[in-house]
Design a protein around this motif. Structure first.
Motif, PDB file in Angstrom:
ATOM      1  N   PRO A 132       0.859  -1.261  -0.150  1.00 41.14           N
ATOM      2  CA  PRO A 132       0.051   0.161  -0.145  1.00 41.14           C
ATOM      3  C   PRO A 132       0.838   0.978   0.025  1.00 41.14           C
ATOM      4  O   PRO A 132       2.022   1.249   0.282  1.00 41.14           O
ATOM      5  CB  PRO A 132      -0.715  -0.256   1.322  1.00 41.14           C
ATOM      6  N   ASP A 133       0.132   2.387  -0.408  1.00 46.08           N
ATOM      7  CA  ASP A 133       0.950   3.659  -0.019  1.00 46.08           C
ATOM      8  C   ASP A 133       0.769   4.072   1.110  1.00 46.08           C
ATOM      9  O   ASP A 133      -0.078   3.598   2.032  1.00 46.08           O
ATOM     10  CB  ASP A 133       0.217   4.778  -0.938  1.00 46.08           C
ATOM     11  N   TYR A 134       2.021   4.430   1.752  1.00 46.67           N
ATOM     12  CA  TYR A 134       2.215   4.416   3.204  1.00 46.67           C
ATOM     13  C   TYR A 134       3.468   5.487   3.553  1.00 46.67           C
ATOM     14  O   TYR A 134       4.277   5.782   2.785  1.00 46.67           O
ATOM     15  CB  TYR A 134       2.722   3.092   3.924  1.00 46.67           C
ATOM     16  N   HIS A 135       3.417   5.912   4.857  1.00 47.72           N
ATOM     17  CA  HIS A 135       4.644   6.523   5.451  1.00 47.72           C
ATOM     18  C   HIS A 135       4.699   6.025   6.792  1.00 47.72           C
ATOM     19  O   HIS A 135       3.910   5.766   7.694  1.00 47.72           O
ATOM     20  CB  HIS A 135       4.320   7.988   5.588  1.00 47.72           C
ATOM     21  N   ALA A 145       1.516  15.432   7.646  1.00 51.37           N
ATOM     22  CA  ALA A 145       2.154  15.438   6.311  1.00 51.37           C
ATOM     23  C   ALA A 145       1.823  14.120   5.481  1.00 51.37           C
ATOM     24  O   ALA A 145       1.494  14.131   4.537  1.00 51.37           O
ATOM     25  CB  ALA A 145       3.552  15.715   6.342  1.00 51.37           C
ATOM     26  N   ALA A 146       1.878  12.959   6.201  1.00 50.18           N
ATOM     27  CA  ALA A 146       1.515  11.757   5.508  1.00 50.18           C
ATOM     28  C   ALA A 146       0.005  11.723   5.290  1.00 50.18           C
ATOM     29  O   ALA A 146      -0.348  11.245   4.230  1.00 50.18           O
ATOM     30  CB  ALA A 146       1.848  10.681   6.719  1.00 50.18           C
ATOM     31  N   TYR A 147      -0.768  12.230   6.067  1.00 53.34           N
ATOM     32  CA  TYR A 147      -2.284  12.132   5.984  1.00 53.34           C
ATOM     33  C   TYR A 147      -2.585  13.048   4.925  1.00 53.34           C
ATOM     34  O   TYR A 147      -3.328  12.579   3.874  1.00 53.34           O
ATOM     35  CB  TYR A 147      -2.890  12.650   7.279  1.00 53.34           C
ATOM     36  N   GLU A 148      -1.998  14.142   4.539  1.00 54.60           N
ATOM     37  CA  GLU A 148      -2.234  14.981   3.498  1.00 54.60           C
ATOM     38  C   GLU A 148      -1.803  14.413   2.219  1.00 54.60           C
ATOM     39  O   GLU A 148      -2.416  14.485   1.268  1.00 54.60           O
ATOM     40  CB  GLU A 148      -1.754  16.513   3.764  1.00 54.60           C
ATOM     41  N   ASP A 149      -0.680  13.720   2.512  1.00 55.15           N
ATOM     42  CA  ASP A 149      -0.182  13.283   1.014  1.00 55.15           C
ATOM     43  C   ASP A 149      -1.221  12.301   0.455  1.00 55.15           C
ATOM     44  O   ASP A 149      -1.452  11.996  -0.547  1.00 55.15           O
ATOM     45  CB  ASP A 149       1.392  12.829   1.422  1.00 55.15           C
ATOM     46  N   LEU A 150      -1.407  11.333   1.453  1.00 58.04           N
ATOM     47  CA  LEU A 150      -2.377  10.285   1.050  1.00 58.04           C
ATOM     48  C   LEU A 150      -3.583  10.579   0.765  1.00 58.04           C
ATOM     49  O   LEU A 150      -4.181  10.091  -0.439  1.00 58.04           O
ATOM     50  CB  LEU A 150      -2.662   9.168   2.268  1.00 58.04           C
ATOM     51  N   VAL A 151      -4.374  11.620   1.204  1.00 65.50           N
ATOM     52  CA  VAL A 151      -5.864  11.928   0.765  1.00 65.50           C
ATOM     53  C   VAL A 151      -5.484  12.782  -0.697  1.00 65.50           C
ATOM     54  O   VAL A 151      -6.083  12.482  -1.306  1.00 65.50           O
ATOM     55  CB  VAL A 151      -6.058  13.112   1.966  1.00 65.50           C
TER      56      VAL A 151
END
Length: 351
Positions: A132-135, A145-151
């Motif tokens: 999956p896409d992840y951080h 930052a991780a949340y904003e990137d995935l959204v």
């Protein structure tokens, strides 16, 4: 025929089923099963012939407890769960008393598998399967930052600790949730982004979290059996089919992935690959280097996974095995009368 002594340290309650699967093996080999747990009335002990209370220890002190238990009871096979990495690190102590330990002895591999972030990096570098896409984050700024990137990539988002078992610590970010409705309803894993940020921001740093895309397709547990050298002997993909239903089905792409994992990592004995679909693409969730919580369900497809791992460890010949396809299974609670007589635990079904 001399009984073979098997020891389970602190396990989940489903070890009750593993013990009975080993005891009721197709070769008629007699076993005596020993188990320890901090709670002498724990369900995992009800499948044992002899049970004892386990102390709350860490590191080498815990390993020494297990070694002395194995020595005192002349244990032939030790099947650990708790503190598996410490036990693997000191496996030679069990070799010295001629106790075989069903654990992966490749310490670098075991450490990598048990840290989801490190394992994703390893899988990605080898190109074994889609992840999956992840951080991986350890402070609230990284989390945001991780949340904003995935959204921005179009994903719903979830997170969980990189080192955990089962669903512990798993949360789904849902900004449309109603805390009031949840207060009067079932407990859920839902949490809003703002609430998660507030909690995580209450400390300067926290243990690594994996923030990742939420996979919403079919979820499969792929139960695998290998010999001591990691040669794959059996694979059963088991799908969550709604509620308590589980479907064991032939999925060529998942069985191919299992073969690739076995070739790349050579994990011995029983292990489990968890995957979930995103559209038509299966993506990795994690690998558990031990018997899975639902392994006894997979055994209904005709493969006695716990016993065959023990048989292989004892030097017996285990041939590659196919399973019965399209077995739909579930479970119901079985009431038991629990009796404790000295250090022996006996359980009888209520008719």
């Amino acid at each position: 025929m001399k009984k073979v002594n098997i020891y389970f340290n602190r396990w989940f309650s489903v070890a009750f089923h593993y013990m009975n699967l080993i005891r009721n093996n197709e070769d008629g080999i007699p076993f005596q099963i020993f188990a320890t747990h901090p709670d002498i009335r724990h369900m995992s002990l009800q499948g044992a012939d002899v049970a004892e209370t386990e102390p709350a220890l860490q590191g080498i002190e815990y390993v020494q407890f297990c070694v002395e238990f194995c020595r005192a009871h002349e244990i032939d096979i030790f099947i650990p769960r708790l503190h598996m990495l410490d036990i693997a690190l000191h496996a030679q102590l069990f070799d010295e008393i001629e106790t075989k330990v069903l654990v992966c002895r490749d310490l670098d591999l075991l450490e990598t598998i048990m840290d989801k972030g490190k394992f994703y990096e390893s899988v990605s570098s080898k190109g074994l399967m889609t992840i999956p896409d992840y951080h991986v984050v350890s402070n609230v700024q990284q989390f945001r930052a991780a949340y904003e990137d995935l959204v921005a990539r179009g994903h719903r988002v979830c997170f969980k600790p990189t080192e955990t078992e089962g669903g512990l610590g798993f949360r789904i970010i849902d900004n449309a949730r109603s805390p009031l409705e949840e207060l009067f309803g079932h407990v859920t894993p839902l949490i809003s982004f703002e609430e998660a940020s507030r909690i995580l921001g209450s400390t300067e740093s926290f243990p690594d979290l994996m923030v990742m895309e939420l996979l919403e397709g079919y979820e499969y547990s792929i139960d695998c059996l290998a010999d001591e050298q990691g040669k794959l002997l059996a694979v059963v993909p088991r799908r969550k089919a709604g509620g308590r239903l589980r479907l064991m089905e032939h999925i060529p792409e998942l069985e191919k992935i299992a073969a690739s994992v076995a070739e790349a990592y050579r994990i011995p004995f029983n292990y489990n690959i968890q995957m979930k679909y995103s559209g038509s693409i299966p993506k990795l969730l994690e690998i558990n280097p031990r018997m899975s919580g639902g392994l006894h369900i997979s055994c209904l497809s005709g493969i006695n996974f716990p016993y065959l791992a023990v048989k292989s460890a004892l030097g017996g010949e285990v041939q590659p095995a196919a399973f019965v396809h399209d077995v739909l299974a579930s479970h119901v609670e079985q009431p038991l009368i629990m009796r404790i007589d000295g250090q022996s635990v006996v359980s009888d079904p209520v008719n």
